[in-house]
Design an enzyme around this catalytic site. Structure first.
Site, PDB file in Angstrom:
ATOM      1  N   HIS A 122       0.863  -1.181   0.000  1.00 58.05           N
ATOM      2  CA  HIS A 122       0.000   0.000   0.000  1.00 58.05           C
ATOM      3  C   HIS A 122       0.907   1.242   0.000  1.00 58.05           C
ATOM      4  CE1 HIS A 122      -2.787   2.939   1.884  1.00 58.05           C
ATOM      5  NE2 HIS A 122      -3.750   2.159   1.450  1.00 58.05           N
ATOM      6  N   ASP A 199       2.884  -5.186   7.762  1.00 58.75           N
ATOM      7  CA  ASP A 199       1.670  -4.372   7.699  1.00 58.75           C
ATOM      8  C   ASP A 199       0.471  -5.307   7.862  1.00 58.75           C
ATOM      9  OD1 ASP A 199      -0.605  -3.017   6.903  1.00 58.75           O
ATOM     10  OD2 ASP A 199       0.322  -2.027   5.186  1.00 58.75           O
ATOM     11  N   GLN A 202      -4.706  -5.491   6.660  1.00 59.97           N
ATOM     12  CA  GLN A 202      -5.708  -6.369   6.051  1.00 59.97           C
ATOM     13  C   GLN A 202      -5.652  -7.794   6.588  1.00 59.97           C
ATOM     14  OE1 GLN A 202      -8.048  -5.094   4.349  1.00 59.97           O
ATOM     15  NE2 GLN A 202      -7.225  -3.170   3.571  1.00 59.97           N
ATOM     16  N   LYS A 225     -10.674  -0.751  10.525  1.00 63.57           N
ATOM     17  CA  LYS A 225     -10.885  -1.858   9.581  1.00 63.57           C
ATOM     18  C   LYS A 225     -11.315  -3.125  10.304  1.00 63.57           C
ATOM     19  CE  LYS A 225      -7.367  -0.251   6.284  1.00 63.57           C
ATOM     20  NZ  LYS A 225      -8.182   0.365   5.253  1.00 63.57           N
ATOM     21  N   CYS A 363      -4.819   2.747  -3.630  1.00 64.06           N
ATOM     22  CA  CYS A 363      -3.580   3.208  -2.982  1.00 64.06           C
ATOM     23  C   CYS A 363      -2.443   2.211  -3.186  1.00 64.06           C
ATOM     24  CB  CYS A 363      -3.773   3.480  -1.491  1.00 64.06           C
ATOM     25  SG  CYS A 363      -5.012   4.720  -1.159  1.00 64.06           S
TER      26      CYS A 363
END
Ligand code: C6P
Length: 404
Positions: A122, A199, A202, A225, A363
């Site tokens: 991202h 990261d 997600q 999220k 993104c």
């Protein structure tokens, strides 16, 4: 028991109409909806225990501080960190990565040093490093992937030089849904003597994360999220790294002693939490985590994997359908294009049918360049979505396709 009707009742927004059509909300990778228990808990705190944290001797300040610090413990357990002092509250994934990039580059990188990122990162795991590249003259190197979105680990190993200082990889791609083998990526980084940032924006919403098992040095994710409020996120850092990194911002709460000549800092995590934290949001995030835990991470994962499998199977039967990302190790997002239909046209027309999907580059423009496209339509799933909603998406995509 995973009772989808009961679950959906916890999210009243899911029963609203848009354009006189029942809302089908499939933009969960951008942000999820919030259950009533999160909204109620935040309202209750503002109504009854609102006071600044870590500052007051008075009762309400202590109550608010306790809720804030309990939230840190809830997060620690959620990602199985060894210590609460390894949990830093941030505004979100983006701020967590900016913090690491800025502080790490400041003390541990010099001109010519290299950071390895993946081609599916991202922007928030690319641009912070580029800002440091401008400031310090560091260089980005990129792990490539196959056409179906699987990282090339052989090529990854070849990227290391004596100038490599850190590796950064997303656990799940927000576009392709690829679940990356982060444990292996971390192991290889450590073999070369460098730390690894993962990261989790997600991944944390969808399956059990264990930072000790992964052995990552840094892990970041966003509350919004995963059914929590906006404006709150987490940076996990191994204790020795958080001790070594210089502060990111200066201000109240992060200091030990200040004089005009010299300031000493608090120990982590407060060293990285300058100013009044969003203590209402940290509490909201903890309630969201409790909500997920009550449903069971394994049940959530199984439900969403089945939705993803079903969506890929149903969508792939549409003429001209191109689904991006791997068939296996694919998490709760499905990105696609149909024939020559522009993704924006598809998204806009689906919207008129009440179906909320995301369109564009998500993104991840370097990934779009790698795929040779400008963008995709992306449907992303959460614990409250249903197969009926996927049927509505599939019917919508067919209807729009016929119009072109
Ligand atoms: N992706 C999406 O629709 P923030 O904005 O800080 O909460 O999260 C940034 C971020 C970082 N890494 C990954 C893998 C992400 O998916 C995101 C956010 C959203 O895909 C908004 S662009």
């Amino acid at each position: 028991m995973y009772n989808i009707n009961d679950i959906r009742n916890d999210f009243p927004i899911l029963s609203r109409n848009v354009y006189d059509k029942p809302l089908v909300y499939l933009d969960n990778a951008a942000t999820t909806q919030k259950p009533l228990c999160v909204l109620d808990a935040m309202r209750e705190e503002y109504l009854n225990v609102n006071a600044n944290v870590h500052r007051g001797v008075h009762w309400m300040s202590q109550q608010a501080t306790e809720l804030h610090e309990q939230a840190r413990e809830t997060v620690r357990q959620f990602i199985h960190a060894a210590k609460t002092t390894e949990i830093v509250f941030t505004r979100g994934t983006t701020e967590g990565i900016n913090l690491v990039a800025s502080s790490f580059a400041e003390d541990f990188m010099k001109e010519g040093d290299e950071v390895i990122v993946t081609v599916m990162e991202h922007h928030s795991d690319i641009v912070p490093w580029q800002l440091q590249a401008r400031r310090k003259g560091i260089v980005l190197k990129v792990i490539p992937m196959s056409d179906d979105g699987v990282l090339d680990l052989e090529a990854y190993q070849q990227l290391f030089t004596e100038k490599t200082k850190i590796v950064c990889a997303t656990q799940v791609s927000n576009v392709l849904g690829t679940i990356n083998p982060v444990k292996e990526i971390v192991r290889i980084a450590h073999e070369h003597g460098v730390p690894c940032l993962v990261d989790g924006a997600q991944s944390a919403p969808h399956f059990k994360v264990d930072v000790q098992d992964m052995d990552c040095d840094f892990f970041v994710f966003s509350g919004h999220k995963m059914y929590g409020p906006t404006g709150i996120g987490i940076l996990y850092g191994k204790e020795d790294w958080l001790d070594k990194l210089p502060p990111y911002q200066g201000g109240g709460e992060m200091i030990d002693h200040v004089s005009f000549e010299h300031t000493t800092f608090e120990r982590p995590p407060l060293k990285f939490e300058a100013g009044t934290p969003d203590y209402i949001a940290s509490h909201g995030l903890a309630v969201a985590i409790d909500y997920m835990n009550k449903l069971g991470l394994e049940q959530i994962e199984a439900h969403e994997r089945e939705l993803t499998r079903y969506a890929m199977e149903q969508l792939s039967q549409i003429d001209g359908m191109k689904i991006y990302g791997p068939k296996e190790h694919h998490d709760a997002v499905v990105s696609f294009n149909v024939g020559n239909i522009h993704h924006m046209d598809m998204g806009t027309l689906l919207d008129r049918l009440g179906i909320a999907v995301r369109t564009g580059h998500h993104c991840a423009q370097p990934l779009m360049d790698r795929l040779g496209i400008l963008g995709t339509v992306r449907a992303s799933f959460a614990l409250y979505n249903t197969k009926e909603e996927i049927d509505a998406l599939v019917a919508g995509v067919k209807r729009v396709s016929k119009m072109f």
